[in-house]
Design an enzyme around this catalytic site. Structure first.
Site, PDB file in Angstrom:
ATOM      1  N   HIS A  13      -7.183  -4.830  10.118  1.00  0.00           N
ATOM      2  CA  HIS A  13      -6.914  -4.563   8.696  1.00  0.00           C
ATOM      3  C   HIS A  13      -5.615  -5.243   8.254  1.00  0.00           C
ATOM      4  CE1 HIS A  13      -4.718  -0.502   9.676  1.00  0.00           C
ATOM      5  NE2 HIS A  13      -3.817  -1.427   9.469  1.00  0.00           N
ATOM      6  N   ASN A  35      -7.663  -3.035  14.260  1.00  0.00           N
ATOM      7  CA  ASN A  35      -9.030  -3.365  13.834  1.00  0.00           C
ATOM      8  C   ASN A  35      -9.045  -4.552  12.856  1.00  0.00           C
ATOM      9  OD1 ASN A  35      -7.959  -2.287  11.518  1.00  0.00           O
ATOM     10  ND2 ASN A  35      -9.382  -0.560  11.363  1.00  0.00           N
ATOM     11  N   ASP A  44       0.816  -1.213   0.000  1.00  0.00           N
ATOM     12  CA  ASP A  44       0.000   0.000   0.000  1.00  0.00           C
ATOM     13  C   ASP A  44       0.848   1.261   0.000  1.00  0.00           C
ATOM     14  OD1 ASP A  44       0.937  -0.538   2.563  1.00  0.00           O
ATOM     15  OD2 ASP A  44      -1.034  -0.930   3.405  1.00  0.00           O
ATOM     16  N   GLU A  77      -9.691  -2.043   5.258  1.00  0.00           N
ATOM     17  CA  GLU A  77     -10.315  -1.730   6.541  1.00  0.00           C
ATOM     18  C   GLU A  77     -11.599  -2.549   6.721  1.00  0.00           C
ATOM     19  OE1 GLU A  77      -8.632  -0.093   8.553  1.00  0.00           O
ATOM     20  OE2 GLU A  77      -7.922   1.847   7.832  1.00  0.00           O
TER      21      GLU A  77
END
Ligand code: F6R
Length: 248
Positions: free
Chosen positions: A138, A136, A67, A143
């Site tokens: 990811h 979380n 990313d 996400e």
């Protein structure tokens, strides 16, 4: 899934580096999928030391990163291209033209996403994909959401991700709100996935990802469906797995 439980961050980093090094030694022209963030820094340092010591060479290796922030160019200190140069690429004998990171400055981000997927496909996919994991759940910047997204795409970063990454920026307002990330389909097409986790703050996410239901609300949970996953964590990050009885 194979799990390596290590005493602390340094041991976790050495194990992670050893698994990457084994791949590079086994297949000198392998395609490595790489991650940024705090977790892999120690592993990259170890790999650079081994390369300097002549144990392995990155001369024929190709890399594709997961990313990049939208709006940050390669010379921005918080861009992931810059991170990779500082932490690995400038430290080893890799050929820069064989390293790939999404272009955060692309004028047409959708076209950049298509280019990136075509690139990964033209390389025959990744032999080994290194992943960290967000609090979380990811992976890359996929996400939590209503559905898994297969391809490389532009993503709005979750509030918790912006907050977690604010530590790298002078002000929270400087954290980009969007990123380009490889999709779940591309990550899952890796021949082998190596997940590295460290610290007690990751324990709950690790437990949910590997012991909970497979759901896009916990993106890393999709890894339960991958046939070759290696999880490397320190004792603190794996505490949830011990509580769940998966580990001793
Ligand atoms: C980074 C990436 C992210 C990180 C994750 C964990 O390229 O894709 O998914 O792996 O946010 O970050 P750290 O290691 O800083 O806890």
């Amino acid at each position: 899934m194979r799990i390596y439980q290590e005493a602390d961050y340094d041991a976790m980093s050495r194990r992670t580096a050893a698994i990457i090094a084994a791949e590079v030694i086994r297949k000198p022209d392998c395609v490595l999928g790489l991650a940024t963030g705090s977790t892999p820094v120690g592993a990259y340092r170890q790999l650079a030391a081994w390369e300097r010591g002549g144990l392995l060479s990155f001369g024929d290796v190709t890399t594709v990163n997961l990313d990049e922030y939208r709006g940050l160019g390669p010379d921005h200190e918080q861009s992931y291209r810059y991170f990779m140069r500082t932490n690995l690429f400038d430290q080893v004998d890799i050929r820069l033209e064989r390293t790939h990171v999404p272009d955060g400055l692309a004028a047409d981000p959708e076209a950049e996403c298509r280019r990136y997927d075509a690139l990964v496909e033209s390389l025959g996919g990744t032999d080994l994909q290194l992943l960290g994991m967000g609090h979380n759940g990811h992976i890359g910047f996929n996400e939590p959401g209503p559905a898994f997204v297969r391809e490389t795409h532009v993503v709005d970063l979750a509030k918790s991700t912006i907050e977690a990454n604010a530590r790298f920026f002078a002000h929270r307002d400087e954290v980009p709100r969007q990123a380009i990330t490889m999709g779940i389909g591309t990550i899952m097409s890796a021949k082998r996935v190596l997940v590295a986790v460290s610290g007690a703050d990751k324990a709950e996410a690790v437990r949910k990802a590997f012991c909970g239901p497979i759901t896009p609300e916990m993106p890393a949970s999709i890894l339960q469906l991958h046939r070759d996953v290696v999880l490397v964590g320190d004792v603190a990050a794996l505490s949830g797995l011990r509580e769940a009885g998966v580990l001793q």
